[in-house]
Scaffold this motif. Structure first.
Motif, PDB file in Angstrom:
ATOM      1  N   GLY A 159       0.787  -1.230   0.000  1.00 20.67           N
ATOM      2  CA  GLY A 159       0.000   0.000   0.000  1.00 20.67           C
ATOM      3  C   GLY A 159       0.815   1.273   0.000  1.00 20.67           C
ATOM      4  N   TRP A 160       2.141   1.157   0.144  1.00 22.37           N
ATOM      5  CA  TRP A 160       2.943   2.381   0.215  1.00 22.37           C
ATOM      6  C   TRP A 160       2.940   3.152  -1.100  1.00 22.37           C
ATOM      7  CZ3 TRP A 160       3.756   4.614   4.496  1.00 22.37           C
ATOM      8  CH2 TRP A 160       4.630   5.702   4.572  1.00 22.37           C
ATOM      9  N   SER A 161       2.541   2.499  -2.175  1.00 27.63           N
ATOM     10  CA  SER A 161       2.404   3.215  -3.442  1.00 27.63           C
ATOM     11  C   SER A 161       1.291   4.266  -3.359  1.00 27.63           C
ATOM     12  CB  SER A 161       2.085   2.238  -4.574  1.00 27.63           C
ATOM     13  OG  SER A 161       0.852   1.565  -4.342  1.00 27.63           O
ATOM     14  N   ILE A 162       0.382   4.121  -2.402  1.00 26.17           N
ATOM     15  CA  ILE A 162      -0.733   5.068  -2.286  1.00 26.17           C
ATOM     16  C   ILE A 162      -0.259   6.441  -1.813  1.00 26.17           C
ATOM     17  CG2 ILE A 162      -2.889   5.542  -1.036  1.00 26.17           C
ATOM     18  CD1 ILE A 162      -3.466   2.509  -1.236  1.00 26.17           C
ATOM     19  N   PRO A 163       0.446   6.554  -0.668  1.00 28.06           N
ATOM     20  CA  PRO A 163       0.982   7.878  -0.331  1.00 28.06           C
ATOM     21  C   PRO A 163       1.963   8.414  -1.365  1.00 28.06           C
ATOM     22  CG  PRO A 163       1.768   6.220   1.226  1.00 28.06           C
ATOM     23  CD  PRO A 163       0.680   5.593   0.423  1.00 28.06           C
ATOM     24  N   MET A 164       2.714   7.521  -2.005  1.00 26.15           N
ATOM     25  CA  MET A 164       3.630   7.986  -3.043  1.00 26.15           C
ATOM     26  C   MET A 164       2.861   8.571  -4.224  1.00 26.15           C
ATOM     27  SD  MET A 164       6.637   5.076  -3.069  1.00 26.15           S
ATOM     28  CE  MET A 164       7.444   5.852  -4.469  1.00 26.15           C
ATOM     29  N   ALA A 165       1.749   7.948  -4.587  1.00 30.13           N
ATOM     30  CA  ALA A 165       0.947   8.459  -5.700  1.00 30.13           C
ATOM     31  C   ALA A 165       0.347   9.821  -5.356  1.00 30.13           C
ATOM     32  CB  ALA A 165      -0.163   7.468  -6.043  1.00 30.13           C
ATOM     33  N   PHE A 166      -0.187   9.964  -4.148  1.00 29.28           N
ATOM     34  CA  PHE A 166      -0.729  11.263  -3.735  1.00 29.28           C
ATOM     35  C   PHE A 166       0.366  12.324  -3.705  1.00 29.28           C
ATOM     36  CE2 PHE A 166      -4.580   9.104  -2.545  1.00 29.28           C
ATOM     37  CZ  PHE A 166      -5.555  10.094  -2.541  1.00 29.28           C
ATOM     38  N   ALA A 167       1.540  11.938  -3.199  1.00 24.61           N
ATOM     39  CA  ALA A 167       2.649  12.896  -3.162  1.00 24.61           C
ATOM     40  C   ALA A 167       3.043  13.337  -4.560  1.00 24.61           C
ATOM     41  CB  ALA A 167       3.843  12.272  -2.438  1.00 24.61           C
ATOM     42  N   ALA A 168       3.068  12.397  -5.507  1.00 20.37           N
ATOM     43  CA  ALA A 168       3.471  12.723  -6.867  1.00 20.37           C
ATOM     44  C   ALA A 168       2.444  13.606  -7.565  1.00 20.37           C
ATOM     45  CB  ALA A 168       3.683  11.442  -7.669  1.00 20.37           C
ATOM     46  N   VAL A 169       1.160  13.346  -7.329  1.00 15.09           N
ATOM     47  CA  VAL A 169       0.105  14.087  -8.023  1.00 15.09           C
ATOM     48  C   VAL A 169      -0.183  15.424  -7.360  1.00 15.09           C
ATOM     49  CG1 VAL A 169      -2.333  14.067  -8.684  1.00 15.09           C
ATOM     50  CG2 VAL A 169      -0.956  11.992  -8.938  1.00 15.09           C
ATOM     51  N   THR A 170      -0.283  15.428  -6.026  1.00 14.10           N
ATOM     52  CA  THR A 170      -0.729  16.630  -5.309  1.00 14.10           C
ATOM     53  C   THR A 170       0.365  17.317  -4.507  1.00 14.10           C
ATOM     54  OG1 THR A 170      -1.367  15.483  -3.253  1.00 14.10           O
ATOM     55  CG2 THR A 170      -2.979  15.504  -5.065  1.00 14.10           C
ATOM     56  N   SER A 172       1.160  16.442  -1.578  1.00  8.56           N
ATOM     57  CA  SER A 172       0.716  16.416  -0.183  1.00  8.56           C
ATOM     58  C   SER A 172       0.196  15.026   0.161  1.00  8.56           C
ATOM     59  CB  SER A 172      -0.376  17.452   0.048  1.00  8.56           C
ATOM     60  OG  SER A 172      -1.527  17.142  -0.722  1.00  8.56           O
ATOM     61  N   LEU A 173      -0.109  14.820   1.451  1.00 10.27           N
ATOM     62  CA  LEU A 173      -0.625  13.549   1.939  1.00 10.27           C
ATOM     63  C   LEU A 173      -1.904  13.813   2.737  1.00 10.27           C
ATOM     64  CD1 LEU A 173       2.770  12.011   3.169  1.00 10.27           C
ATOM     65  CD2 LEU A 173       1.590  11.542   1.014  1.00 10.27           C
ATOM     66  N   PRO A 174      -3.019  14.043   2.041  1.00 10.67           N
ATOM     67  CA  PRO A 174      -4.274  14.389   2.712  1.00 10.67           C
ATOM     68  C   PRO A 174      -4.883  13.190   3.444  1.00 10.67           C
ATOM     69  CG  PRO A 174      -4.650  14.064   0.376  1.00 10.67           C
ATOM     70  CD  PRO A 174      -3.162  13.977   0.572  1.00 10.67           C
ATOM     71  N   PRO A 175      -5.899  13.427   4.285  1.00  5.04           N
ATOM     72  CA  PRO A 175      -6.550  12.319   5.000  1.00  5.04           C
ATOM     73  C   PRO A 175      -7.068  11.220   4.074  1.00  5.04           C
ATOM     74  CG  PRO A 175      -7.208  14.418   5.953  1.00  5.04           C
ATOM     75  CD  PRO A 175      -6.410  14.742   4.730  1.00  5.04           C
ATOM     76  N   LEU A 176      -7.570  11.589   2.885  1.00  4.33           N
ATOM     77  CA  LEU A 176      -8.057  10.592   1.949  1.00  4.33           C
ATOM     78  C   LEU A 176      -6.960   9.598   1.579  1.00  4.33           C
ATOM     79  CD1 LEU A 176     -10.234   9.464   0.067  1.00  4.33           C
ATOM     80  CD2 LEU A 176      -9.562  11.185  -1.635  1.00  4.33           C
ATOM     81  N   CYS A 177      -5.735  10.077   1.481  1.00  6.67           N
ATOM     82  CA  CYS A 177      -4.598   9.218   1.170  1.00  6.67           C
ATOM     83  C   CYS A 177      -4.464   8.121   2.216  1.00  6.67           C
ATOM     84  CB  CYS A 177      -3.331  10.067   1.099  1.00  6.67           C
ATOM     85  SG  CYS A 177      -1.789   9.164   1.323  1.00  6.67           S
ATOM     86  N   TRP A 178      -4.513   8.494   3.490  1.00  9.48           N
ATOM     87  CA  TRP A 178      -4.321   7.521   4.560  1.00  9.48           C
ATOM     88  C   TRP A 178      -5.527   6.619   4.735  1.00  9.48           C
ATOM     89  CZ3 TRP A 178       0.460   6.953   5.127  1.00  9.48           C
ATOM     90  CH2 TRP A 178       1.329   8.038   5.014  1.00  9.48           C
ATOM     91  N   LEU A 179      -6.712   7.104   4.399  1.00 10.65           N
ATOM     92  CA  LEU A 179      -7.892   6.249   4.406  1.00 10.65           C
ATOM     93  C   LEU A 179      -7.744   5.137   3.366  1.00 10.65           C
ATOM     94  CD1 LEU A 179     -10.748   5.556   5.344  1.00 10.65           C
ATOM     95  CD2 LEU A 179     -11.618   7.263   3.706  1.00 10.65           C
ATOM     96  N   LEU A 180      -7.283   5.500   2.162  1.00 13.11           N
ATOM     97  CA  LEU A 180      -7.046   4.496   1.128  1.00 13.11           C
ATOM     98  C   LEU A 180      -5.913   3.551   1.526  1.00 13.11           C
ATOM     99  CD1 LEU A 180      -7.341   6.607  -2.150  1.00 13.11           C
ATOM    100  CD2 LEU A 180      -8.900   4.804  -1.380  1.00 13.11           C
ATOM    101  N   ALA A 233     -14.547   1.239   4.455  1.00 18.18           N
ATOM    102  CA  ALA A 233     -13.478   2.224   4.249  1.00 18.18           C
ATOM    103  C   ALA A 233     -13.515   2.798   2.840  1.00 18.18           C
ATOM    104  CB  ALA A 233     -12.116   1.585   4.526  1.00 18.18           C
ATOM    105  N   MET A 234     -13.754   1.939   1.849  1.00 16.60           N
ATOM    106  CA  MET A 234     -13.841   2.424   0.478  1.00 16.60           C
ATOM    107  C   MET A 234     -15.119   3.236   0.261  1.00 16.60           C
ATOM    108  SD  MET A 234     -11.008   1.539  -0.861  1.00 16.60           S
ATOM    109  CE  MET A 234     -11.256   1.847  -2.614  1.00 16.60           C
ATOM    110  N   LEU A 235     -16.171   2.925   0.998  1.00 15.45           N
ATOM    111  CA  LEU A 235     -17.395   3.734   0.957  1.00 15.45           C
ATOM    112  C   LEU A 235     -17.117   5.133   1.484  1.00 15.45           C
ATOM    113  CD1 LEU A 235     -20.513   3.950   0.572  1.00 15.45           C
ATOM    114  CD2 LEU A 235     -20.727   3.103   2.926  1.00 15.45           C
ATOM    115  N   LEU A 236     -16.383   5.207   2.591  1.00 22.00           N
ATOM    116  CA  LEU A 236     -16.013   6.506   3.143  1.00 22.00           C
ATOM    117  C   LEU A 236     -15.153   7.292   2.157  1.00 22.00           C
ATOM    118  CD1 LEU A 236     -15.132   5.691   6.879  1.00 22.00           C
ATOM    119  CD2 LEU A 236     -17.195   6.804   5.988  1.00 22.00           C
ATOM    120  N   ALA A 237     -14.243   6.598   1.483  1.00 17.88           N
ATOM    121  CA  ALA A 237     -13.389   7.277   0.497  1.00 17.88           C
ATOM    122  C   ALA A 237     -14.228   7.861  -0.630  1.00 17.88           C
ATOM    123  CB  ALA A 237     -12.354   6.302  -0.060  1.00 17.88           C
TER     124      ALA A 237
END
Length: 298
Positions: A159-170, A172-180, A233-237
């Protein structure tokens, strides 16, 4: 896939290269796909649209490179004490003695270097996060010797690709990133527990540890709880991102696939457990497809 890749090489080198490709599991892409879908979820969520093409290419290639690296270091850690003693894995290149430790470490280092080159085309935050991802990938295989929660470490590594993807695109590391990220840890524990159920008896005999062994006779009820929690969790996202209805149709389809997995595993037979594990590729796909359509019509 392996035969296609080998077709471009001189005939006298194909045998040796084949062993390296099998070590990297190029003949079994299911693991790469299970890493790819959450990475794509993150890219589309982060962009709130179709992600930048350059980043999509970088992260897609990175998925296959890092999955290959993870397989190499996994077999390096397991080849003598586990893989060689389990019927399903004793034919792997290192367990069978066809690839040496030195070759495996050199291959692992080369794959990490290639992944790092890809990350260099992103930004500083993503580059810094990549060191954590590499550490998680290297640590995971050894956790099976000390904790039954190795699947949680795998979830963090995958799952570490998820914060990396948010960092690359935005940037930043918003709450949605950590929820995913949390959702993907749950997803990984689900499918890797199903995978571990296939070899549970042999793992117990050898002394390996896993959530499948930890859960014991309560494995299916606990998996059910994890599946429901993942869907929530995915519903919340989806609600946090204010996505329209196609996303939730995809989520409902994923819930249906989980129900099917529970049904076929009801007797805990090895073949159905392996089929349930592989079915998670479709769980990842329907969620991404729902997300894609939701963002397309918004």
């Amino acid at each position: 896939m392996i035969d296609v890749l080998l077709g471009y090489l001189p005939a006298d080198r194909r045998g040796r290269i084949r062993e390296y490709l099998v070590l990297m599991r190029m003949d079994r892409p299911i693991g790469a796909l299970l890493l790819l879908w959450p990475t794509w979820w993150a890219l589309w969520f982060a962009a709130n649209d179709f992600p930048p093409v350059g980043l999509l290419v970088i992260f897609t290639l990175g998925v296959f490179v890092m999955r290959a690296a993870g397989c190499v270091i996994n077999d390096y850690a397991d080849h003598d004490w586990l893989d060689a003693k389990v019927q399903r894995t004793r034919g792997r290149p290192m367990a069978a003695g066809r690839v040496s430790k030195q070759e495996a470490l050199a291959l692992f280092g080369g794959l990490l270097a290639l992944a790092f080159v890809l990350v260099l085309f992103t930004n500083t935050l993503t580059i810094l996060l990549s060191f954590v991802g590499a550490a998680l990938a290297a640590i995971y295989p050894f956790t099976k010797r000390v904790t039954h929660l190795a699947q949680v470490v795998l979830g963090a590594a995958f799952g570490w690709s998820i914060p990396m993807a948010f960092a690359a695109v935005t940037g930043s590391l918003p709450p949605l990133c950590w929820l995913l990220f949390l959702a993907n840890v749950l997803f990984s524990v689900i499918y890797d527990t199903e995978y571990a159920m296939v070899d549970r008896e042999e793992d117990i005999r050898v002394g390996a540890r896993s959530t499948a062994i930890l859960f014991g006779d309560a494995d299916l009820p606990i998996l059910g709880v994890l599946m429901v929690t993942f869907v929530f969790a995915m519903l919340l996202a989806g609600t946090r991102a204010a996505l329209p209805w196609p996303y939730f149709v995809g989520l409902a389809a994923a819930a249906g696939l989980f129900a099917w997995q529970q049904w076929i595993m009801r007797d805990r037979a090895r073949a159905p457990c392996l089929a349930a594990f592989r079915n998670n590729n479709w769980v990842g796909f329907v969620l991404w497809a729902g997300l894609l359509l939701a963002l397309a019509i918004r």
